[in-house]
Enzyme design. Structure first.
Site, PDB file in Angstrom:
ATOM      1  N   CYS A   1     -22.283 -20.607  -6.721  1.00 31.46           N
ATOM      2  CA  CYS A   1     -21.277 -20.957  -5.746  1.00 31.46           C
ATOM      3  C   CYS A   1     -21.435 -22.153  -5.184  1.00 31.46           C
ATOM      4  O   CYS A   1     -22.405 -22.745  -4.569  1.00 31.46           O
ATOM      5  CB  CYS A   1     -21.743 -19.880  -4.522  1.00 31.46           C
ATOM      6  SG  CYS A   1     -20.734 -20.207  -3.132  1.00 31.46           S
TER       7      CYS A   1
ATOM      8  N   GLU B   1     -14.222 -19.750  -7.106  1.00 29.94           N
ATOM      9  CA  GLU B   1     -15.147 -19.968  -8.547  1.00 29.94           C
ATOM     10  C   GLU B   1     -13.944 -20.102  -9.613  1.00 29.94           C
ATOM     11  O   GLU B   1     -12.685 -19.719  -9.237  1.00 29.94           O
ATOM     12  CB  GLU B   1     -15.800 -18.435  -8.688  1.00 29.94           C
ATOM     13  CG  GLU B   1     -16.573 -18.585  -9.937  1.00 29.94           C
ATOM     14  CD  GLU B   1     -17.715 -19.766  -9.741  1.00 29.94           C
ATOM     15  OE1 GLU B   1     -17.427 -20.696 -10.391  1.00 29.94           O
ATOM     16  OE2 GLU B   1     -18.710 -19.463  -9.058  1.00 29.94           O
TER      17      GLU B   1
END
Length: 354
Positions: A2, A127
């Site tokens: 992340c 992402e």
């Protein structure tokens, strides 16, 4: 992993979104520490400040460990034992912390052993999926599924102070498990609070986008146990660290690629089939040009909309598609939310180009 999030809510709204029940069952709002350090953004990157939840006991002796504080902290944990005068000189990446090595690395094991557990708050995280056969990467925005309630008729309600204790049905914040630490400059100065986000193997629904995901705490009970280091041991808390399938996502524009871009466009849904942002050469380029001339640039009310099945089968190799179907109900709620905010807020600055 992340490495980019969105957390754009104004401070007072973020506070109401974090309403909770203490150990006595009383509805409360978390207190703020260093509120002026909070800077809302649609595009937060490591080394910026992000809001985290933590137990009030970390700051107030004899406080109830179930009471909560919101504190902006630097993303990227700086260990308390770091000896340099400049935290940017840290030689290793502490943006994320893998769950399978959390008890092996000193940078994470030590603060975890001291109960320095926090919950990182965000609208969601971004992402990037690597596109096969190209150097391109497609960004996605990933977040909790959003539910439209009968009370609100939308995803926004409880606007007045007297109602915050009764209901919060605005955007459900993503709650990610983190570890924080406190670093004191060797030559003196303000203590730096910083954090890392714990990551786990991706759930089945996200595995086509990336093989890792944040450890998401799904629900009030999980959040409470993770924060309450006074009552919940490290061993018990670590049982909360695992993948969750209660997640949804949609493709977003490449505008988010540049961390300087801070506009609602960063998380607005895009249609990969319609957009066709592809690089091609030779005959492939000519085919794509032909497809562009055959596709209407603007939908005409008199022209029936083509179904996906109307696209020639041979052209599908040139069209990027989401690996999993997007939950359009949730994406639709997001679009309503963004539209409402656009009407209420000043026009954002034009995005930077990558």
């Amino acid at each position: 992993m992340c490495g980019r999030t969105s957390c754009h809510l104004p401070r007072d709204v973020l506070t109401r979104a974090c309403a909770y029940q203490d150990r006595r069952g009383q509805q409360r709002l978390p207190e703020w520490r260093d509120p002026d350090k909070y800077c809302p953004s649609y595009n937060k990157s490591p080394q910026s400040n992000s809001p985290v939840l933590l137990s009030r006991l970390h700051f107030v002796k004899d406080a109830d460990s179930s009471e909560r504080i919101i504190a902006p902290m630097r993303w990227g944990l700086v260990p308390s034992w770091f000896k340099e005068s400049d935290p940017s000189k840290l030689q290793f990446n502490t943006t994320n912390c893998r769950n399978d090595t959390i008890m092996e690395k000193r940078s994470f094991k030590v603060p975890l052993g001291k109960g320095r557990r926090c919950v990182v708050l965000a609208d969601g995280f971004y992402e990037w999926q690597r596109c096969q056969g190209t150097n391109q990467r497609q960004p996605y925005f990933i977040y909790f599924p959003q539910i439209k309630t009968e009370k609100s008729g939308s995803i926004g309600a409880a606007d007045s102070p007297e109602n915050w204790g009764k209901v919060w049905d605005n955007w459900r914040l993503l709650t990610m498990a983190g570890i924080f630490d406190c670093w004191e400059p060797p030559e003196g100065g303000d203590v730096l609070y910083s954090y890392t986000i714990i990551t786990v193997d991706s759930c089945k629904g996200l595995s086509d986008i990336h093989h890792r995901m944040p450890a998401i705490l799904d629900g009030e009970e999980a959040v409470s146990k993770w924060l309450d280091f006074g009552k919940v041991s490290t061993q018990e808390a670590l049982k909360l660290i695992h993948p969750t399938e209660n997640i949804t996502f949609h493709a977003v524009s490449s505008v988010v690629n540049n961390s300087r871009n801070n506009t609602p466009e960063c998380l607005a849904p895009v249609d990969l089939v319609v957009r066709k942002e592809l690089k091609a050469s030779g005959s492939s380029q000519r085919m794509l040009q032909w497809l562009a001339t055959k596709s209407p640039k603007k939908e005409d009310s008199k022209t029936p909309q083509k179904e996906e099945s109307d696209v020639p089968q041979w052209s599908s190799q040139f069209l990027q598609k989401s690996p999993l179907p997007t939950k359009r109900g949730t994406a639709g709620l997001l679009e309503q939310w963004l539209k409402r905010e656009k009407e209420e807020e000043p026009v954002a600055k034009r995005p930077y180009s990558q």
